[in-house]
Design a protein around this motif. Structure first.
Motif, PDB file in Angstrom:
ATOM      1  N   MET A  75      -3.115  -5.274  -1.116  1.00 36.03           N
ATOM      2  CA  MET A  75      -2.286  -5.222  -2.313  1.00 36.03           C
ATOM      3  C   MET A  75      -2.733  -6.251  -3.340  1.00 36.03           C
ATOM      4  O   MET A  75      -2.624  -6.032  -4.548  1.00 36.03           O
ATOM      5  CB  MET A  75      -0.816  -5.443  -1.952  1.00 36.03           C
ATOM      6  CG  MET A  75      -0.167  -4.275  -1.260  1.00 36.03           C
ATOM      7  SD  MET A  75       0.031  -2.848  -2.345  1.00 36.03           S
ATOM      8  CE  MET A  75       0.723  -1.653  -1.206  1.00 36.03           C
ATOM      9  N   GLY A  90       1.756   2.101   0.868  1.00 35.69           N
ATOM     10  CA  GLY A  90       0.728   1.369   1.597  1.00 35.69           C
ATOM     11  C   GLY A  90       1.016   1.305   3.082  1.00 35.69           C
ATOM     12  O   GLY A  90       0.094   1.394   3.911  1.00 35.69           O
ATOM     13  N   TRP A 132       6.644  -6.187   4.179  1.00 32.46           N
ATOM     14  CA  TRP A 132       6.337  -5.098   5.123  1.00 32.46           C
ATOM     15  C   TRP A 132       5.376  -5.562   6.205  1.00 32.46           C
ATOM     16  O   TRP A 132       5.491  -5.143   7.362  1.00 32.46           O
ATOM     17  CB  TRP A 132       5.733  -3.900   4.379  1.00 32.46           C
ATOM     18  CG  TRP A 132       6.595  -3.323   3.305  1.00 32.46           C
ATOM     19  CD1 TRP A 132       6.217  -3.004   2.031  1.00 32.46           C
ATOM     20  CD2 TRP A 132       7.979  -2.964   3.399  1.00 32.46           C
ATOM     21  NE1 TRP A 132       7.281  -2.491   1.321  1.00 32.46           N
ATOM     22  CE2 TRP A 132       8.367  -2.451   2.138  1.00 32.46           C
ATOM     23  CE3 TRP A 132       8.936  -3.042   4.415  1.00 32.46           C
ATOM     24  CZ2 TRP A 132       9.665  -2.017   1.869  1.00 32.46           C
ATOM     25  CZ3 TRP A 132      10.239  -2.611   4.151  1.00 32.46           C
ATOM     26  CH2 TRP A 132      10.578  -2.104   2.896  1.00 32.46           C
ATOM     27  N   LEU A 155      -2.348  -5.752   4.964  1.00 29.62           N
ATOM     28  CA  LEU A 155      -1.700  -5.017   3.880  1.00 29.62           C
ATOM     29  C   LEU A 155      -1.518  -5.884   2.641  1.00 29.62           C
ATOM     30  O   LEU A 155      -1.769  -5.442   1.511  1.00 29.62           O
ATOM     31  CB  LEU A 155      -0.346  -4.472   4.343  1.00 29.62           C
ATOM     32  CG  LEU A 155       0.394  -3.594   3.337  1.00 29.62           C
ATOM     33  CD1 LEU A 155      -0.423  -2.355   3.000  1.00 29.62           C
ATOM     34  CD2 LEU A 155       1.765  -3.197   3.887  1.00 29.62           C
ATOM     35  N   SER A 156      -1.105  -7.121   2.834  1.00 33.38           N
ATOM     36  CA  SER A 156      -0.873  -8.011   1.694  1.00 33.38           C
ATOM     37  C   SER A 156      -2.178  -8.296   0.951  1.00 33.38           C
ATOM     38  O   SER A 156      -2.207  -8.339  -0.282  1.00 33.38           O
ATOM     39  CB  SER A 156      -0.229  -9.319   2.150  1.00 33.38           C
ATOM     40  OG  SER A 156      -1.047  -9.960   3.116  1.00 33.38           O
ATOM     41  N   ILE A 216      -6.829  -0.853   2.375  1.00 29.50           N
ATOM     42  CA  ILE A 216      -5.590  -0.830   3.159  1.00 29.50           C
ATOM     43  C   ILE A 216      -5.893  -0.598   4.635  1.00 29.50           C
ATOM     44  O   ILE A 216      -5.284  -1.215   5.514  1.00 29.50           O
ATOM     45  CB  ILE A 216      -4.636   0.268   2.637  1.00 29.50           C
ATOM     46  CG1 ILE A 216      -4.039  -0.154   1.291  1.00 29.50           C
ATOM     47  CG2 ILE A 216      -3.508   0.521   3.634  1.00 29.50           C
ATOM     48  CD1 ILE A 216      -3.089   0.873   0.707  1.00 29.50           C
ATOM     49  N   ALA A 253       4.472  -6.270  -0.141  1.00 27.42           N
ATOM     50  CA  ALA A 253       3.526  -6.018   0.949  1.00 27.42           C
ATOM     51  C   ALA A 253       3.641  -7.085   2.026  1.00 27.42           C
ATOM     52  O   ALA A 253       3.530  -6.790   3.219  1.00 27.42           O
ATOM     53  CB  ALA A 253       2.100  -5.967   0.409  1.00 27.42           C
ATOM     54  N   SER A 258       4.188  -0.099  -2.498  1.00 27.29           N
ATOM     55  CA  SER A 258       4.020  -0.915  -1.297  1.00 27.29           C
ATOM     56  C   SER A 258       4.434  -0.140  -0.047  1.00 27.29           C
ATOM     57  O   SER A 258       3.808  -0.260   1.005  1.00 27.29           O
ATOM     58  CB  SER A 258       4.823  -2.214  -1.414  1.00 27.29           C
ATOM     59  OG  SER A 258       6.216  -1.977  -1.358  1.00 27.29           O
TER      60      SER A 258
END
Length: 293
Positions: free
Chosen positions: A104, A30, A256, A100-101, A95, A253, A27
């Protein structure tokens, strides 16, 4: 419920912890890729992710010599590298172009396919609890991804394709761990990945800034350490049994995403995360025995 030997419980628990560590490091990778993708093309990012890994193995090569790379499974390493590298191109593209999530979610939805692929190719036993855990995890994924917000478009099909190929790569890793140490598995992936990805990267080569190089190198280091943890995890337990632990990367993710891009989870995302955690619980025999027997 059938009792499970303590040694098996310990192995599965250790495997789940290794897979969780792998997901955490992945993660962070990423995050590095998301920042790098603002100015660096996808082909270059993929090349650096693999090339950096080769430098990690230089000390091992100097210490162990040819014994480190000697293998009777070259064709399996090649296959794993091809499907894994193709999945990597798709995932890194996701990505760069999705939250981002959500990216993922696509990458770590591979446990949906892992039990079936492991059953077909490795003849691993598939149980109702494995199928149920994967199905529950899929429901959580859908809550987090919210299909009506873009799951069924070109980007999403790229992400889902990468997801399926990742599952095939994970199952191949599981087969390789019967005779190959994790370090050798990652080494062959790096060397094949570097050679193949150097071809499209050649057309995009330029001088990179210090900031870009730091992000690219960090992504490569994190990815390869994550791969080592993942390979070790699959050497301890069947792919179909521990695969759902990968879902926790979506949680990381999300964290972040909030820290760096101020992405706040809505109600559906929170429900999805809770469902994903429940799926992780279901895949651990030790926890099953303690709470569901």
């Amino acid at each position: 419920m059938q009792s499970i030997a303590p040694t098996q419980e310990n192995s599965v628990t250790k495997a789940l912890l290794c897979l969780m560590t792998s997901a955490f490091l992945f993660s962070i990778m990423g995050v590095c890729i998301r920042f790098a993708s603002h100015t660096v093309d996808n082909a270059t990012i993929v090349f650096f992710r693999n090339a950096v890994g080769l430098f990690i193995f230089i000390p091992m090569l100097l210490k162990q010599g040819l014994s480190f790379v000697k293998t009777n499974k070259l064709w399996m390493h090649t296959w794993r590298s091809l499907v894994g590298l193709t999945a990597m191109y798709g995932f890194f593209y996701a990505i760069a172009n999705l939250k981002l999530s959500n990216a993922m979610v696509f990458s770590y939805s591979s446990p949906i396919f892992i039990p079936l692929i492991a059953w077909l190719f490795l003849k691993e036993r598939i149980t109702k609890s494995m199928i149920f855990a994967a199905a529950i995890g899929l429901v959580g994924v859908l809550f987090v991804a919210k299909p009506d917000q873009g799951m069924f478009n070109a980007l999403s099909f790229i992400g889902l394709g990468a997801c399926f190929l990742s599952a095939m790569a994970f199952v191949t890793v599981r087969a390789l761990t019967n005779t190959e140490p994790p370090e050798r598995i990652v080494f062959y992936f790096c060397i094949f990945g570097t050679i193949i990805s150097a071809i499209p990267m050649y057309w995009h080569w330029r001088v990179f800034t210090e900031g870009e190089l730091c992000l690219l190198i960090a992504a490569g280091i994190l990815a390869n350490i994550s791969q080592l943890f993942m390979s070790y995890a699959y050497s301890l337990a069947p792919a179909g049994q521990i695969g759902p632990m990968n879902y926790i990367a979506i949680v990381f993710a999300g964290i972040w995403g909030f820290i760096f891009w101020h992405e706040l989870p809505d109600t559906f995302s929170i429900i999805g995360i809770l469902i994903i955690i429940f799926a992780i619980v279901l895949c651990n025999p030790a926890i099953q025995k303690r709470f569901f027997s």
